[in-house]
Enzyme design. Structure first.
Site, mmCIF file in Angstrom:
data_model
loop_
_atom_site.group_PDB
_atom_site.id
_atom_site.type_symbol
_atom_site.label_atom_id
_atom_site.label_comp_id
_atom_site.label_asym_id
_atom_site.label_seq_id
_atom_site.Cartn_x
_atom_site.Cartn_y
_atom_site.Cartn_z
ATOM 1 N N ASN A 151 0.873 -1.176 0.000
ATOM 2 C CA ASN A 151 0.000 0.000 0.000
ATOM 3 C C ASN A 151 0.908 1.224 0.000
ATOM 4 O OD1 ASN A 151 -1.764 2.074 0.498
ATOM 5 N ND2 ASN A 151 -2.315 1.421 2.582
ATOM 6 N N LYS B 140 0.120 4.272 -0.239
ATOM 7 C CA LYS B 140 -0.499 5.478 0.343
ATOM 8 C C LYS B 140 -0.284 6.653 -0.633
ATOM 9 C CE LYS B 140 0.004 3.321 4.793
ATOM 10 N NZ LYS B 140 0.142 3.418 6.229
ATOM 11 N N HIS C 107 -9.349 1.472 5.271
ATOM 12 C CA HIS C 107 -8.040 1.625 5.934
ATOM 13 C C HIS C 107 -8.182 2.596 7.108
ATOM 14 C CE1 HIS C 107 -3.864 2.712 6.602
ATOM 15 N NE2 HIS C 107 -3.555 1.582 6.007
ATOM 16 N N GLU D 164 -6.455 4.987 8.040
ATOM 17 C CA GLU D 164 -6.240 6.402 7.694
ATOM 18 C C GLU D 164 -7.498 6.991 7.066
ATOM 19 O OE1 GLU D 164 -2.601 5.706 5.542
ATOM 20 O OE2 GLU D 164 -1.650 5.184 7.450
ATOM 21 N N GLU E 283 -5.026 -4.629 10.890
ATOM 22 C CA GLU E 283 -4.003 -3.599 10.985
ATOM 23 C C GLU E 283 -4.181 -2.832 12.301
ATOM 24 O OE1 GLU E 283 -2.266 -2.603 6.864
ATOM 25 O OE2 GLU E 283 -3.864 -1.192 7.267
ATOM 26 N N GLY F 38 3.048 2.496 10.759
ATOM 27 C CA GLY F 38 3.994 3.602 10.579
ATOM 28 C C GLY F 38 4.800 3.926 11.817
ATOM 29 N N SER G 103 3.973 -1.938 10.198
ATOM 30 C CA SER G 103 5.439 -1.978 10.332
ATOM 31 C C SER G 103 6.053 -3.313 9.893
ATOM 32 C CB SER G 103 5.854 -1.632 11.763
ATOM 33 O OG SER G 103 5.437 -0.313 12.094
HETATM 34 P P1 13P Z 1 3.360 0.594 7.595
HETATM 35 O O1 13P Z 1 3.858 -0.692 6.975
HETATM 36 O O2 13P Z 1 4.078 1.804 7.068
HETATM 37 O O3 13P Z 1 3.310 0.512 9.076
HETATM 38 O O4 13P Z 1 1.842 0.769 7.086
HETATM 39 C C1 13P Z 1 0.945 -0.268 7.250
HETATM 40 C C2 13P Z 1 -0.290 0.039 6.506
HETATM 41 O O5 13P Z 1 -1.015 0.946 6.873
HETATM 42 C C3 13P Z 1 -0.601 -0.761 5.291
HETATM 43 O O6 13P Z 1 -1.885 -0.518 4.841
#
Ligand code: 13P
Length: 248
Positions: free
Chosen positions: A9, A11, A95, A97, A165, A171, A211
């Site tokens: 992903n 983003k 997601h 976010e 997640e 992150g 992560s």
């Molecule tokens: P990270 O791997 O940067 O922690 O992000 C995970 C994520 O949100 C995947 O959708």
């Protein structure tokens, strides 16, 4: 035998030009594994250019979001019909976010996953608890509520991938341990089994995000109920992502 799913992903990262360079490089570095699917979810602006590069290759293409109508006066939105037309195979729905920054609710996410399957695309439903919810022992309660709400009147369970997640692991560089992930994945699979039947539950993919890195991928993938990963930051780096795909 179900294949595992290794998904990136991106983003809000990479221009269309950077995206094309990346996927061409990835195609050369990776191979068509028998036991795992590889998926790239770039920003909307990169989907079409990448789709032209990925045609007839083993890499799958995914979107990071979608709206739940096919067309109409919805300024700024993208429909499942449009995604299908350019060859998108998967869509990430809900997601954290999108939930936390853009106010998406379980009700909206439920509409999205239904519309996505109606258009022949596979939804990836994201669920997960916040740090304070984990620390106060509410993880399973939250996961159950999200599953119940997001899957109301949803029939096409065999098309669904569920991504666990935990928000505190996204992150932050602080991944959930393989045991913590396995525990929640088993809970998810049991819940799905009760609602839809154990055979279906065993056949769908439950993947982990938060992560994921070249350092922790091998241990995560050893767990029985971890059927893949959804990778954020590390999927932007060709060396790291190639190593994650090549997990042992
Ligand atoms: P990270 O791997 O940067 O922690 O992000 C995970 C994520 O949100 C995947 O959708």
């Amino acid at each position: 035998m179900k294949k595992t799913l290794i998904a990136g992903n991106w983003k809000m990262n990479k221009t269309p030009t950077e995206s094309i360079t990346f996927v061409k490089d990835l195609l050369e570095r990776t191979k068509n594994y028998n036991d795992r699917d590889i998926l790239i979810c770039p920003p909307f602006t990169s989907l079409y250019p990448i789709s032209t590069v990925l045609k007839n290759t083993f890499l799958f293409l995914g979107a990071q979001n979608v709206f739940y109508e096919e067309k109409g006066a919805f300024t700024g939105e993208i429909s499942p019909l449009m995604l299908k037309d350019i060859g998108v195979d998967f869509v990430i729905c809900g997601h954290s976010e999108r939930r936390n920054i853009f106010g998406e609710t379980d009700e909206i996410i439920n509409k999205k996953i239904k519309k996505v399957v109606q258009n022949g695309i596979n939804p990836i439903l994201c669920i997960g608890e916040k740090l304070e919810e984990r620390e106060t022992g509410k993880t399973f309660e939250i996961i159950k509520k999200q599953l119940e709400n997001c899957l109301i009147d949803f029939e096409d369970i065999e098309k669904l991938t569920i991504a666990y997640e935990p928000i505190w692991a996204i992150g932050t560089g602080k991944n959930a341990t393989p045991q913590q992930v396995e525990e929640v994945h088993t809970f998810i699979r049991n819940w799905v089994g009760k609602k839809y039947g154990q055979n279906i539950s065993d056949s769908i993919r439950v993947i982990y995000g938060g992560s994921v890195s070249p350092e922790n991928i091998d241990d995560l993938m050893k767990e029985k109920d971890i059927d893949g990963v959804l990778v954020g930051g590390a999927s932007l780096d060709i060396d790291k992502f190639s190593r994650i795909i090549d997990y042992k």
